[in-house]
Scaffold this motif. Sequence first.
Motif, PDB file in Angstrom:
ATOM      1  N   ASP A  14       0.814  -1.219   0.000  1.00  0.00           N
ATOM      2  CA  ASP A  14       0.000   0.000   0.000  1.00  0.00           C
ATOM      3  C   ASP A  14       0.847   1.269   0.000  1.00  0.00           C
ATOM      4  OD1 ASP A  14       0.961  -0.416   2.517  1.00  0.00           O
ATOM      5  OD2 ASP A  14      -0.962  -0.202   3.544  1.00  0.00           O
ATOM      6  N   ILE A  15       2.172   1.150   0.111  1.00  0.00           N
ATOM      7  CA  ILE A  15       3.068   2.309   0.030  1.00  0.00           C
ATOM      8  C   ILE A  15       3.675   2.427  -1.360  1.00  0.00           C
ATOM      9  CG2 ILE A  15       5.146   3.394   0.967  1.00  0.00           C
ATOM     10  CD1 ILE A  15       2.806   3.349   2.916  1.00  0.00           C
ATOM     11  N   PHE A  16       4.097   1.282  -1.919  1.00  0.00           N
ATOM     12  CA  PHE A  16       4.786   1.282  -3.207  1.00  0.00           C
ATOM     13  C   PHE A  16       3.918   0.651  -4.295  1.00  0.00           C
ATOM     14  CE2 PHE A  16       8.234   1.386  -0.093  1.00  0.00           C
ATOM     15  CZ  PHE A  16       9.034   2.398  -0.602  1.00  0.00           C
ATOM     16  N   ALA A  17       3.793   1.359  -5.421  1.00  0.00           N
ATOM     17  CA  ALA A  17       3.130   0.772  -6.583  1.00  0.00           C
ATOM     18  C   ALA A  17       3.978  -0.374  -7.113  1.00  0.00           C
ATOM     19  CB  ALA A  17       2.922   1.835  -7.664  1.00  0.00           C
ATOM     20  N   PHE A  18       5.275  -0.219  -7.085  1.00  0.00           N
ATOM     21  CA  PHE A  18       6.229  -1.301  -7.351  1.00  0.00           C
ATOM     22  C   PHE A  18       7.521  -0.927  -6.651  1.00  0.00           C
ATOM     23  CE2 PHE A  18       6.823   1.693 -10.841  1.00  0.00           C
ATOM     24  CZ  PHE A  18       8.190   1.891 -10.847  1.00  0.00           C
ATOM     25  N   GLY A  19       8.293  -1.932  -6.313  1.00  0.00           N
ATOM     26  CA  GLY A  19       9.533  -1.646  -5.625  1.00  0.00           C
ATOM     27  C   GLY A  19      10.355  -2.880  -5.360  1.00  0.00           C
ATOM     28  N   VAL A  20      11.488  -2.664  -4.692  1.00  0.00           N
ATOM     29  CA  VAL A  20      12.444  -3.732  -4.416  1.00  0.00           C
ATOM     30  C   VAL A  20      12.946  -3.584  -2.986  1.00  0.00           C
ATOM     31  CG1 VAL A  20      14.745  -4.620  -4.976  1.00  0.00           C
ATOM     32  CG2 VAL A  20      13.194  -3.986  -6.805  1.00  0.00           C
ATOM     33  N   ASN A  21      13.014  -4.703  -2.274  1.00  0.00           N
ATOM     34  CA  ASN A  21      13.662  -4.747  -0.964  1.00  0.00           C
ATOM     35  C   ASN A  21      15.118  -5.139  -1.136  1.00  0.00           C
ATOM     36  OD1 ASN A  21      11.558  -4.020   0.713  1.00  0.00           O
ATOM     37  ND2 ASN A  21      10.870  -6.117   1.059  1.00  0.00           N
ATOM     38  N   TYR A  22      16.001  -4.484  -0.453  1.00  0.00           N
ATOM     39  CA  TYR A  22      17.415  -4.856  -0.423  1.00  0.00           C
ATOM     40  C   TYR A  22      17.645  -5.596   0.889  1.00  0.00           C
ATOM     41  CZ  TYR A  22      18.061  -1.791  -4.413  1.00  0.00           C
ATOM     42  OH  TYR A  22      17.972  -1.231  -5.654  1.00  0.00           O
ATOM     43  N   MET A  23      17.962  -6.871   0.783  1.00  0.00           N
ATOM     44  CA  MET A  23      18.023  -7.758   1.940  1.00  0.00           C
ATOM     45  C   MET A  23      19.461  -8.162   2.253  1.00  0.00           C
ATOM     46  SD  MET A  23      14.688  -8.302   2.431  1.00  0.00           S
ATOM     47  CE  MET A  23      14.674  -9.762   3.465  1.00  0.00           C
ATOM     48  N   ARG A  24      19.715  -8.307   3.554  1.00  0.00           N
ATOM     49  CA  ARG A  24      20.959  -8.934   4.005  1.00  0.00           C
ATOM     50  C   ARG A  24      20.565  -9.933   5.070  1.00  0.00           C
ATOM     51  NH1 ARG A  24      26.312  -6.254   6.826  1.00  0.00           N
ATOM     52  NH2 ARG A  24      27.782  -7.834   6.100  1.00  0.00           N
ATOM     53  N   GLY A  25      20.597 -11.199   4.694  1.00  0.00           N
ATOM     54  CA  GLY A  25      20.028 -12.214   5.561  1.00  0.00           C
ATOM     55  C   GLY A  25      18.524 -12.023   5.611  1.00  0.00           C
ATOM     56  N   LYS A  26      17.963 -11.939   6.817  1.00  0.00           N
ATOM     57  CA  LYS A  26      16.528 -11.729   6.956  1.00  0.00           C
ATOM     58  C   LYS A  26      16.180 -10.254   7.172  1.00  0.00           C
ATOM     59  CE  LYS A  26      15.655 -16.301   8.961  1.00  0.00           C
ATOM     60  NZ  LYS A  26      15.107 -17.043  10.128  1.00  0.00           N
TER      61      LYS A  26
END
Length: 809
Positions: free
Chosen positions: A656-668
């Motif tokens: 509900d915040i991003f129409a599209f996007g990407v998470n940058y993860m390090r581990g969990k």
Amino acid sequence: MNISYNWLKNYININKNPTELGKILTAAGLEVEAIETFESIKGGLQGLVIGKVLTCEQHPNADRLRCTTVDVGQENPLKIVCGAPNVAKGQTVGVALVGATLYPTSGESFTIKKSKIRGEESEGMICAEDEIGLGTSHEGIMVLETSLSVGTPLAKYFNIENDFIFVIGLTPNRADAASHIGVARDLAVLLNEKVIKPSIDNFKVDNHNLPFEVIIENKEACLRYSGVSISGVKVDNSPEWLQNRLKSIGLKPVNNIVDSTNFVLHELGQPLHAFDADKIKKNQLRIKTLSDSTKFVTLDNIERNLSANDLMICDGDGLPMCIAGVFGGKDSGISSNTVNIFLESAYFSPAFIRKTGQKHLLKTDASFRFERGTDINMTVFALKRVALLIQEIAGGKISSEIIDIYPEKINDFEVVLRYAQIDRILGKKLEKTTIKTILEGLEIKIINTTDEKLTLQIPPYRVDVQREIDVIEEIGRLYGYDNIEFGENLGSQFLSHFPKVSPHILQQKITAHLVGQGFIEMWNNSLAKPTYYENLESFKSENSIEILNKLSEDLGVMRQSLLFSGLEVIAHNVNRKQIDLKLFEIAKIYQKKEGEGLSKYKEETHLSMFLVGKINAETWRKTDKNVEFHDLSASVWSVLQKLNIKDVKTELIQNDIFAFGVNYMRGKNILATVGQVHKNILKKTDLKVNVLYADVHWDLLVKGYQEKVTYQEISKFPEVRRDLSLVLDKNITFQQVKELAFQKERKLLKQVNVFDVYEGENLGQNKKSYSVSFILEDTEATLNETTIEKVMQKLIESYEKELGGVIRK
């Protein structure tokens, strides 16, 4: 807090100049931030002396001027041309010598010069009162009546006071030093002198014609209340000495009654208040709280809505007269018509006064002291002191006994002080007599003494001295830390934790990095509209921390995210035609969570980044281009690289915040989220432009920062590039392609990159094509074709088997 040098000398013998005294106070913990000068008359009448007119003759070239000779105590009389109609031979006058600067009552200052006036020499000026700032009259020169000899500085005749004012940065725990007597108490120990307190021996009750009754209804908020009445006072201007005392510390004189209460407040540290006794109905005072939203007009003519927690001084009918310990009321204050007064001296709860002051945005000299804790044992002494002062300068008769209501007496604090502990903490063995002298100077009673320890009674006003360690700190402060030598075996112990990496240094580093990329830093309010978080899953309304004493509904909660404050800035700029923006902010966010007490609140530092409009300004060399996801993504990657954070993976998101996007993860852990802000979010700030936003968890970046950088020698052998065109299902990301490649070939594969993405009907339904490059390198030998083909075949088989890919040839 301002402390007058001259005023201090009334209570202690001082043989130090102001500069020396300032250093002593600062070393003892009363930091002198500045030493300012005060002159009761601007300029202090410097360069002005008493003179005698020896001759006075008509000016040969001007009908309205006179030529005089004036004796000012010099070898020869001065020739002065004067235009005053009343100048005459034999007068004693005030003379401004050549070089003196005058500060008139109105107009600009000017300097006296030797000159010729209509052809006649003039070596000074005979002064009128308005010309030197003593009044407004310009009808003629001042004619003095004095036995002082000629040449005597005019400042001596007018008792001009020059003073030095110490501007002290008083720390919140030092309420005991919030007065001239309080500062003198410390100085007495430091200078080995005695404090001379004002005498109240002459206090006596003259009659009982004006009795009052005091009823404390809220004993939690009012712990002690003292009062007395005075009849037959004459309200007038204060004497010059009192006005000068108040002016010197930045107070404006009002009248002799109010000025007396202010004088004693700054003398003793005990706030006082004077009521017009004839306006107190039923001769009764009730100390109580009133119902919410009760209207009350204060001395500044502002009508205020009281809360149920505001302690009020009310009359016999229950009508409010004063906000206790904070501010007086308009209708019960002292006026020119006042004849009878009631004086109040009380001890109010610091917590109640602090809350009331914050609610009504009032900071007064009284509330400043009550909030920190005044001396509950001082109320009656201060009351007698101010009553005697008022009688001295305003007349009147003490017309009631001292009223003193003290329901539950507060006893002195008892502390055991061990000599060995003093030696251990300070690192120096002090003489026992020195320790006792310091304690006695601080009005700390020694009730029992042994060879190993002292049992002490500490007065209640020392709210900051209640433990043994507090007493040791006081001893060290007044003995002087500069007098404690370093031992041969210097050591230290720290209770504080010093982080290996300073978050502030990293923040400066990243701030400079982003500014170098063209971003502009924002500083926003940490309060936000509650409506921003309505109907959101990502930031639920119930997780907002509400402000109890909110200034407005638009600033009703602590922000859960930096998103909305950033959008407000963007909206502000877009509405003013600034549509190409690169913004960032590093700040805290706040949320509720499961738990009790402070553990139910979460506070984190985040980095927000925004891109809007064009990526670069339009020039003749290149066309402008709208910002894209990869522009912001690249900036986030650059931050991660700058902090040497590795092993970061990505995953696609949509919420509900991003129409599209990407998470940058390090581990969990989610280090950052980058994407385009959803249109429903933009509507909350009336934005109609696309906004790219990155939310970076700064605390995790600081935790993951790798200070050590590993370098390796550049390979002597060439790298090889091979390309593949893969047809895959649409739901397969390039990240999966990349990760699978490194899983299958760890030694020779150095880099994987996608250089083209294609979708078309000829590929089949729900299919897409990645054109991928692979960089291979062996650091020990040149790659041959057999090895290269072996690696590429292994990758092809993996893509076909595990991702269902088809190799386009």
